[in-house]
Design an enzyme around this catalytic site. Sequence first.
Site, PDB file in Angstrom:
ATOM      1  N   PHE A  16       2.238  -9.228 -12.241  1.00  0.00           N
ATOM      2  CA  PHE A  16       1.665  -8.187 -11.391  1.00  0.00           C
ATOM      3  C   PHE A  16       0.992  -7.081 -12.180  1.00  0.00           C
ATOM      4  O   PHE A  16       0.407  -6.180 -11.600  1.00  0.00           O
ATOM      5  CB  PHE A  16       2.768  -7.570 -10.514  1.00  0.00           C
ATOM      6  CG  PHE A  16       3.527  -8.595  -9.720  1.00  0.00           C
ATOM      7  CD1 PHE A  16       2.931  -9.203  -8.623  1.00  0.00           C
ATOM      8  CD2 PHE A  16       4.816  -8.960 -10.070  1.00  0.00           C
ATOM      9  CE1 PHE A  16       3.612 -10.161  -7.882  1.00  0.00           C
ATOM     10  CE2 PHE A  16       5.509  -9.914  -9.338  1.00  0.00           C
ATOM     11  CZ  PHE A  16       4.909 -10.522  -8.241  1.00  0.00           C
ATOM     12  N   GLY A  42      12.421  -6.633 -19.502  1.00  0.00           N
ATOM     13  CA  GLY A  42      11.799  -7.200 -18.298  1.00  0.00           C
ATOM     14  C   GLY A  42      10.650  -8.127 -18.649  1.00  0.00           C
ATOM     15  O   GLY A  42       9.500  -7.696 -18.727  1.00  0.00           O
ATOM     16  N   SER A  48       3.101  -9.419 -19.577  1.00  0.00           N
ATOM     17  CA  SER A  48       3.049  -8.255 -20.469  1.00  0.00           C
ATOM     18  C   SER A  48       3.464  -8.622 -21.889  1.00  0.00           C
ATOM     19  O   SER A  48       2.979  -8.017 -22.855  1.00  0.00           O
ATOM     20  CB  SER A  48       3.916  -7.117 -19.934  1.00  0.00           C
ATOM     21  OG  SER A  48       5.212  -7.571 -19.632  1.00  0.00           O
ATOM     22  N   ASP A  67      15.450 -10.488 -20.701  1.00  0.00           N
ATOM     23  CA  ASP A  67      15.480 -10.645 -19.240  1.00  0.00           C
ATOM     24  C   ASP A  67      16.566 -11.677 -18.934  1.00  0.00           C
ATOM     25  O   ASP A  67      16.703 -12.669 -19.645  1.00  0.00           O
ATOM     26  CB  ASP A  67      14.119 -11.163 -18.749  1.00  0.00           C
ATOM     27  CG  ASP A  67      13.878 -10.933 -17.265  1.00  0.00           C
ATOM     28  OD1 ASP A  67      14.766 -11.276 -16.460  1.00  0.00           O
ATOM     29  OD2 ASP A  67      12.797 -10.443 -16.922  1.00  0.00           O
ATOM     30  N   GLY A  71      15.468 -12.316 -11.777  1.00  0.00           N
ATOM     31  CA  GLY A  71      14.652 -11.463 -10.917  1.00  0.00           C
ATOM     32  C   GLY A  71      15.306 -10.124 -10.630  1.00  0.00           C
ATOM     33  O   GLY A  71      16.516  -9.960 -10.758  1.00  0.00           O
ATOM     34  N   ASP A 137      10.402  -2.075 -18.440  1.00  0.00           N
ATOM     35  CA  ASP A 137       9.838  -2.661 -17.208  1.00  0.00           C
ATOM     36  C   ASP A 137      10.843  -3.637 -16.585  1.00  0.00           C
ATOM     37  O   ASP A 137      10.479  -4.707 -16.113  1.00  0.00           O
ATOM     38  CB  ASP A 137       8.515  -3.388 -17.508  1.00  0.00           C
ATOM     39  CG  ASP A 137       7.710  -3.654 -16.242  1.00  0.00           C
ATOM     40  OD1 ASP A 137       7.947  -2.974 -15.219  1.00  0.00           O
ATOM     41  OD2 ASP A 137       6.847  -4.541 -16.275  1.00  0.00           O
ATOM     42  N   HIS A 140      14.102  -1.516 -11.321  1.00  0.00           N
ATOM     43  CA  HIS A 140      13.636  -0.158 -11.031  1.00  0.00           C
ATOM     44  C   HIS A 140      14.561   0.587 -10.072  1.00  0.00           C
ATOM     45  O   HIS A 140      14.128   1.525  -9.402  1.00  0.00           O
ATOM     46  CB  HIS A 140      12.220  -0.200 -10.456  1.00  0.00           C
ATOM     47  CG  HIS A 140      11.163  -0.600 -11.450  1.00  0.00           C
ATOM     48  ND1 HIS A 140      11.420  -0.762 -12.793  1.00  0.00           N
ATOM     49  CD2 HIS A 140       9.845  -0.853 -11.298  1.00  0.00           C
ATOM     50  CE1 HIS A 140      10.303  -1.097 -13.409  1.00  0.00           C
ATOM     51  NE2 HIS A 140       9.331  -1.171 -12.531  1.00  0.00           N
ATOM     52  N   HIS A 165       6.573   1.521 -17.344  1.00  0.00           N
ATOM     53  CA  HIS A 165       5.681   0.989 -16.302  1.00  0.00           C
ATOM     54  C   HIS A 165       6.124   1.447 -14.919  1.00  0.00           C
ATOM     55  O   HIS A 165       7.275   1.797 -14.711  1.00  0.00           O
ATOM     56  CB  HIS A 165       5.661  -0.549 -16.361  1.00  0.00           C
ATOM     57  CG  HIS A 165       4.509  -1.153 -15.613  1.00  0.00           C
ATOM     58  ND1 HIS A 165       4.617  -2.286 -14.843  1.00  0.00           N
ATOM     59  CD2 HIS A 165       3.229  -0.729 -15.508  1.00  0.00           C
ATOM     60  CE1 HIS A 165       3.438  -2.541 -14.309  1.00  0.00           C
ATOM     61  NE2 HIS A 165       2.577  -1.630 -14.694  1.00  0.00           N
TER      62      HIS A 165
HETATM   63  C1  LIG Z   1       8.681  -6.118 -12.966  1.00  0.00           C
HETATM   64  S1  LIG Z   1       9.417  -7.547 -13.685  1.00  0.00           S
HETATM   65  C2  LIG Z   1       8.784  -7.496 -15.343  1.00  0.00           C
HETATM   66  C3  LIG Z   1       7.295  -7.786 -15.402  1.00  0.00           C
HETATM   67  C4  LIG Z   1       6.770  -8.022 -16.801  1.00  0.00           C
HETATM   68  N1  LIG Z   1       7.062  -6.912 -17.694  1.00  0.00           N
HETATM   69  C5  LIG Z   1       5.272  -8.228 -16.749  1.00  0.00           C
HETATM   70  O1  LIG Z   1       4.545  -7.209 -16.567  1.00  0.00           O
HETATM   71  O2  LIG Z   1       4.811  -9.366 -16.844  1.00  0.00           O
HETATM   72  C6  LIG Z   1      11.084  -7.020 -13.895  1.00  0.00           C
HETATM   73  C7  LIG Z   1      11.966  -8.016 -14.627  1.00  0.00           C
HETATM   74  O3  LIG Z   1      13.165  -7.330 -14.995  1.00  0.00           O
HETATM   75  C8  LIG Z   1      14.209  -8.269 -14.977  1.00  0.00           C
HETATM   76  N2  LIG Z   1      15.476  -7.555 -14.917  1.00  0.00           N
HETATM   77  C9  LIG Z   1      16.010  -6.889 -13.869  1.00  0.00           C
HETATM   78  N3  LIG Z   1      17.189  -6.351 -14.213  1.00  0.00           N
HETATM   79  C10 LIG Z   1      17.421  -6.679 -15.499  1.00  0.00           C
HETATM   80  C11 LIG Z   1      18.475  -6.428 -16.422  1.00  0.00           C
HETATM   81  N4  LIG Z   1      19.546  -5.713 -16.082  1.00  0.00           N
HETATM   82  N5  LIG Z   1      18.363  -6.928 -17.669  1.00  0.00           N
HETATM   83  C12 LIG Z   1      17.281  -7.662 -18.027  1.00  0.00           C
HETATM   84  N6  LIG Z   1      16.248  -7.936 -17.200  1.00  0.00           N
HETATM   85  C13 LIG Z   1      16.318  -7.451 -15.943  1.00  0.00           C
HETATM   86  C14 LIG Z   1      13.924  -9.142 -13.780  1.00  0.00           C
HETATM   87  O4  LIG Z   1      14.587 -10.392 -13.887  1.00  0.00           O
HETATM   88  C15 LIG Z   1      12.395  -9.235 -13.813  1.00  0.00           C
HETATM   89  O5  LIG Z   1      11.976 -10.414 -14.452  1.00  0.00           O
END
Ligand SMILES: C[S@@+](CC[C@H](N)C(=O)[O-])C[C@H]1O[C@@H](n2cnc3c(N)ncnc32)[C@H](O)[C@@H]1O
Length: 207
Positions: A16, A42, A48, A67, A71, A137, A140, A165
Amino acid sequence: MHVSDLLAAAQAAPGFMPDDEGLALYEAARGVAVPGPLLEVGSWMGRSALYLAAAARETGRQVVTVDHHRGSEEHQPGWEYHDPSLVDPAVGLIDTLPRFRNTIATAGAEDVVVAVVTRSEVLAPLWSTPLALLFLDGSHTEESARRDQDAWVAKLAVGGTLAIHDVFPDPADGGQAPYGVYRRVLESGDFTELPGVGSMRLLRRER
Ligand SMILES: C[S@@+](CC[C@H](N)C(=O)[O-])C[C@H]1O[C@@H](n2cnc3c(N)ncnc32)[C@H](O)[C@@H]1O
């Protein structure tokens, strides 16, 4: 792959992040003046990570991206960004790791991208190498954004760059947790702000 090919692969990768924000991340990462790896919280499907990989290739660094690949809240069933095709039927949970690996492998970036599959709060206490760049990232929610701030920001080298982000000062534009991280970090007095793009905020650690 060459840097320009990695950037093209990033722009074509699933995810995204808008291209102008990805390019700002790339420029910030290639311009950082202190030694150390680039670390992303993330990974999602690697978009990214490829912008960071282009900078890593150019500057002889590594990208570490963490990650659990299950999700975030908004990717779960019943939420806005849920994609049922991502659910692993064997475990009944989202699994973005195969897509992530495909993104990195087809871009030819496996030599500069180190994937760590766990929760960021599990990796953080094991991590002691000063970071040249930290890109936040992950989840959130207010609680997890604070947790990532508390766990990771202190690991940034003085002179290193913090990228955050989805920073939206106006609640009408998006959730406030990353904005809260941005404000607390600035208010600490330890960072100065660099030019950002869109919802991508960039800050340099001064002390
Ligand atoms: C918005 S996406 C990241 C998008 C990525 N940075 C990109 O722009 O291509 C958020 C990611 O954070 C991961 N996530 C959520 N909570 C997490 C945690 N406690 N530890 C590691 N990863 C986590 C989710 O699995 C998800 O894949």
